[in-house]
Motif scaffolding. Sequence first.
Motif, PDB file in Angstrom:
ATOM      1  N   LEU A 130      48.895  39.451  37.480  1.00 18.00           N
ATOM      2  CA  LEU A 130      48.724  39.321  38.990  1.00 18.00           C
ATOM      3  C   LEU A 130      48.883  37.904  40.043  1.00 18.00           C
ATOM      4  O   LEU A 130      48.173  38.853  41.087  1.00 18.00           O
ATOM      5  N   GLY A 131      48.916  37.822  39.558  1.00 15.08           N
ATOM      6  CA  GLY A 131      49.567  36.231  40.232  1.00 15.08           C
ATOM      7  C   GLY A 131      48.498  35.576  40.813  1.00 15.08           C
ATOM      8  O   GLY A 131      48.334  34.541  41.206  1.00 15.08           O
ATOM      9  N   VAL A 132      47.087  35.332  39.918  1.00 14.55           N
ATOM     10  CA  VAL A 132      46.055  34.881  39.976  1.00 14.55           C
ATOM     11  C   VAL A 132      46.364  33.666  39.203  1.00 14.55           C
ATOM     12  O   VAL A 132      46.225  33.578  38.316  1.00 14.55           O
ATOM     13  N   PRO A 133      45.889  32.335  40.003  1.00 10.58           N
ATOM     14  CA  PRO A 133      46.137  31.197  39.329  1.00 10.58           C
ATOM     15  C   PRO A 133      44.969  30.948  37.706  1.00 10.58           C
ATOM     16  O   PRO A 133      44.127  31.470  38.230  1.00 10.58           O
ATOM     17  N   VAL A 134      45.926  30.221  36.890  1.00  5.66           N
ATOM     18  CA  VAL A 134      44.861  30.087  35.351  1.00  5.66           C
ATOM     19  C   VAL A 134      45.099  28.714  35.015  1.00  5.66           C
ATOM     20  O   VAL A 134      46.353  28.550  34.934  1.00  5.66           O
ATOM     21  N   PHE A 135      43.882  28.174  34.385  1.00  2.00           N
ATOM     22  CA  PHE A 135      44.415  26.839  33.996  1.00  2.00           C
ATOM     23  C   PHE A 135      43.318  26.909  32.729  1.00  2.00           C
ATOM     24  O   PHE A 135      42.003  27.706  32.366  1.00  2.00           O
ATOM     25  N   LYS A 136      43.701  26.493  31.748  1.00  2.00           N
ATOM     26  CA  LYS A 136      43.324  26.558  29.755  1.00  2.00           C
ATOM     27  C   LYS A 136      42.929  25.143  29.529  1.00  2.00           C
ATOM     28  O   LYS A 136      43.513  23.951  29.967  1.00  2.00           O
ATOM     29  N   PHE A 137      41.390  25.752  29.322  1.00  3.33           N
ATOM     30  CA  PHE A 137      40.524  24.151  28.726  1.00  3.33           C
ATOM     31  C   PHE A 137      40.701  24.240  27.123  1.00  3.33           C
ATOM     32  O   PHE A 137      41.575  24.436  26.211  1.00  3.33           O
TER      33      PHE A 137
END
Length: 398
Positions: free
Chosen positions: A320-327
């Motif tokens: 959906l184009g949402v920025p995501v970041f992984k711990f």
Amino acid sequence: MIDYDQVLYADRYGLVQRAGIGRRGNLLVAIKNLFFTVFRFPECRSCEFLFFRSLVRGDYKNLLSDVASSVGSGERVIVEDYIRKSSKPALRAFWVVFKLLPRFFSFKADSFYERVFLYLRLCFYYRILAAVSKFEFGVLVLFADMQPTENLLAQYFRRKGKKTVTLQHGLYADYRDYPTVNVINYLHQPSEYFLAWGRDTAELICRSGDNRKVVICGKPSVAVSSPVKKAREEGKAEGLKYFTVVLDQNVFQEQNVEMLGLMVEYAKSKDLIMNVRYHPGNNRRFYADLCAGCVSDLDLDGSVFVVGHTSSLLHEMMVLGVPVFKFLSDIPCVTFPDDLVFDSIDDLRKVMGAARETDFRSLSNEYIAYFGDESLEKYGEFFSALKNDRAVALYERL
């Protein structure tokens, strides 16, 4: 021969996890499930496609419904959420226990207690098999054939000459030597065909066994639409004031706590609302103190950004184009771009700054190749080909 060790793998592994309730407690649970349950199946009729789901979760129900909608309503029957408790014992259960006695030593067990427990579970699965056998169908479509009931159904009906298919219910990580029951996601695939979301999982399935037939069909729906998502697409993201932290399953509780601690501090420093998306198995009370002042269960696609650990929701938000970041942690997980991984607040600020021009939709293609109507068309194309014995032309040798 049916591989009963594969059918009972999850139950055998689960005994270790349930050691706290003791042997008597485990046996009582198995006895109640076997003798004091009834099954509520749809009206028995002939169909081309029999869809079957044993895992009980709302999002799983939606996914199966989406996939099943790719074939005509007159061609399909869906069996799901069928187990009900009963105050009266099921007489058929006694007959199953007697009939299956020759199989009492057909699977591995470390003790007589474990063998009795596993035998009771096997009898329960055979009760379900007997009920499913009343349907006349051409293709059995399983939601997750690594699960005990579905594994037995896949092995049994494939040996009977039925066409068998299993769906992908999440993004699968290659755990290698990491001790987790989740290895069955890719090691155990008794169905003839596996319908994958994208190439990342398709390649894992293919390299984990011989003669795997994989067809990439994508995921029909990845999130609930919301007015906020529409605003994002229109370039009106200025009003978005919350970010989301996606918690993982309970086996990763330590990482959940560490990640929450970091993100609570980040929220305070930025004067942002923190939205917590709990895993269905999480005990919310356990996280109550850490999440004090946070909100929960707001739409993921309304988030300024989303943070998670190993949840496949991160990859779904990419679509959906949402920025995501992984711990960052040492836990094996689905592949993720290194430049979107963080382990501290300062690190998060750096990766967020560097990701301002990142095209998250393009990054998602490896994990979810198609979605929406395009994905439904892929499923419909596969089922049509399978019905007409042309599916061999679709699966990929990866």
